[in-house]
Design a protein around this motif. Structure first.
Motif, PDB file in Angstrom:
ATOM      1  N   ASP A  99       0.861  -1.192   0.000  1.00 39.76           N
ATOM      2  CA  ASP A  99       0.000   0.000   0.000  1.00 39.76           C
ATOM      3  C   ASP A  99       0.886   1.226   0.000  1.00 39.76           C
ATOM      4  O   ASP A  99       2.036   1.176   0.454  1.00 39.76           O
ATOM      5  CB  ASP A  99      -0.882   0.049   1.260  1.00 39.76           C
ATOM      6  CG  ASP A  99      -2.120  -0.812   1.129  1.00 39.76           C
ATOM      7  OD1 ASP A  99      -2.950  -0.513   0.243  1.00 39.76           O
ATOM      8  OD2 ASP A  99      -2.244  -1.796   1.887  1.00 39.76           O
ATOM      9  N   VAL A 100       0.359   2.313  -0.480  1.00 35.33           N
ATOM     10  CA  VAL A 100       1.112   3.572  -0.444  1.00 35.33           C
ATOM     11  C   VAL A 100       1.410   3.947   1.014  1.00 35.33           C
ATOM     12  O   VAL A 100       2.511   4.372   1.342  1.00 35.33           O
ATOM     13  CB  VAL A 100       0.309   4.687  -1.159  1.00 35.33           C
ATOM     14  CG1 VAL A 100       0.938   6.054  -0.915  1.00 35.33           C
ATOM     15  CG2 VAL A 100       0.240   4.388  -2.657  1.00 35.33           C
ATOM     16  N   ALA A 101       0.432   3.767   1.886  1.00 35.31           N
ATOM     17  CA  ALA A 101       0.611   4.121   3.300  1.00 35.31           C
ATOM     18  C   ALA A 101      -0.264   3.223   4.175  1.00 35.31           C
ATOM     19  O   ALA A 101      -1.163   2.552   3.681  1.00 35.31           O
ATOM     20  CB  ALA A 101       0.213   5.587   3.525  1.00 35.31           C
ATOM     21  N   THR A 102       0.043   3.222   5.451  1.00 36.04           N
ATOM     22  CA  THR A 102      -0.648   2.496   6.545  1.00 36.04           C
ATOM     23  C   THR A 102      -0.317   1.000   6.580  1.00 36.04           C
ATOM     24  O   THR A 102       0.181   0.423   5.604  1.00 36.04           O
ATOM     25  CB  THR A 102      -2.201   2.614   6.529  1.00 36.04           C
ATOM     26  OG1 THR A 102      -2.748   1.684   5.589  1.00 36.04           O
ATOM     27  CG2 THR A 102      -2.675   4.025   6.283  1.00 36.04           C
ATOM     28  N   SER A 103      -0.656   0.380   7.724  1.00 37.18           N
ATOM     29  CA  SER A 103      -0.515  -1.076   7.836  1.00 37.18           C
ATOM     30  C   SER A 103      -1.900  -1.711   8.014  1.00 37.18           C
ATOM     31  O   SER A 103      -2.010  -2.818   8.542  1.00 37.18           O
ATOM     32  CB  SER A 103       0.385  -1.425   9.022  1.00 37.18           C
ATOM     33  OG  SER A 103      -0.228  -1.027  10.236  1.00 37.18           O
TER      34      SER A 103
END
Ligand SMILES: Nc1nc2c(ncn2[C@@H]2O[C@H](COP(=O)(O)OP(=O)(O)OP(=O)(O)O)[C@@H](O)[C@H]2O)c(=O)[nH]1
Ligand SMILES: [Mg+2]
Length: 223
Positions: free
Chosen positions: A67-71
């Motif tokens: 993903d571009v960001a986050t988990s």
């Protein structure tokens, strides 16, 4: 213009070389691997969540989430029972072989038999980057519309299996299944296809059976 094309070619061939190295790691560890691709929100993580408990008695699963960001997605896969690693691409619209190699270094491949790589939600970029996985699976979903094979041919052409998710929404969304399937057939004749709903569970068994068959056939080939 000419220079730009050459640079792209060099990047892609360096990626392909690394993808071959990743494949060797998978084969040496006896892990069967899938590259799961789809547009944002088509249901990649939902299908992974639905798949893990169905395979729990047979296989330990690993999941690498791009993903571009986050988990968020790796947290969901871990909560469902998988060994999960999140890759944040920091803006890139796809995973590539070097990103996957970095994630593999954080996994215990010896304790899993199946690894699902959830690529970044995108119908264009992921199709251009080999990862070294054994098979590619595309998830389409009903609310995306029935014209997607026509508009994103590269993605539909290159995959080994197709899931059509969110069939529970067919009564509410304009989606002509025949038109959709004609577009797929023109690009990828005979492509194995699983219409299903992660929401209701309808159709999931066909997908699970295909997956088990693929893992077992691969084991036999390796033996
Ligand atoms: N109605 C319906 N909704 C679904 C179904 N499968 C997934 N969803 C919903 O679709 C949304 C997106 O699902 P995700 O599994 O997060 O999709 P994704 O492809 O992993 O999304 P990204 O990783 O952000 O690209 C969520 O709100 C899910 O609950 C389904 O079969 N039917
Ligand atoms: Mg997801």
């Amino acid at each position: 213009m000419k220079t730009r094309v050459e640079v792209v070619e060099k990047i892609l061939s360096a990626n392909d070389q690394l993808a071959l190295e990743n494949r060797k790691v998978f084969d040496d560890s006896g892990v069967y691997t899938l590259n799961m691709m789809a547009s944002p929100g088509a249901g990649k993580t939902s299908l992974i969540e639905a798949t893990i408990p169905k395979l729990a008695e047979r296989y330990q699963l690993g999941v690498i989430d791009g993903d571009v960001a986050t988990s968020i997605d790796a947290d969901r896969a871990a909560a469902a029972g998988a060994q999960a690693v999140q890759v944040n691409t920091g803006g890139e619209c796809h995973l590539d072989a070097v990103m996957l190699k970095g994630a593999l270094a954080q996994m215990d491949l010896g304790s899993i038999q199946l690894l699902i790589v959830e690529n970044v939600g995108n119908l264009i970029c992921p199709a251009s980057f080999q990862l070294g996985t054994h098979k590619s699976v595309l998830i389409a979903s009903v609310p995306e519309g029935d014209d997607k094979p026509y508009k994103y041919p590269g993605m539909y052409r290159g995959v080994d299996a197709l899931v059509i998710n969110k069939t529970d929404l067919l009564p509410y969304v304009e989606f002509n299944m025949d038109y959709f399937r004609q577009g797929v057939e023109a690009l990828n004749p005979g492509l194995v296809t699983f219409p299903l709903s992660c929401r209701t569970g309808e159709g999931i068994e066909g997908w699970i059976d295909w997956l088990i068959e693929a893992v077992e056939a691969h084991k036999t080939r390796e033996a």
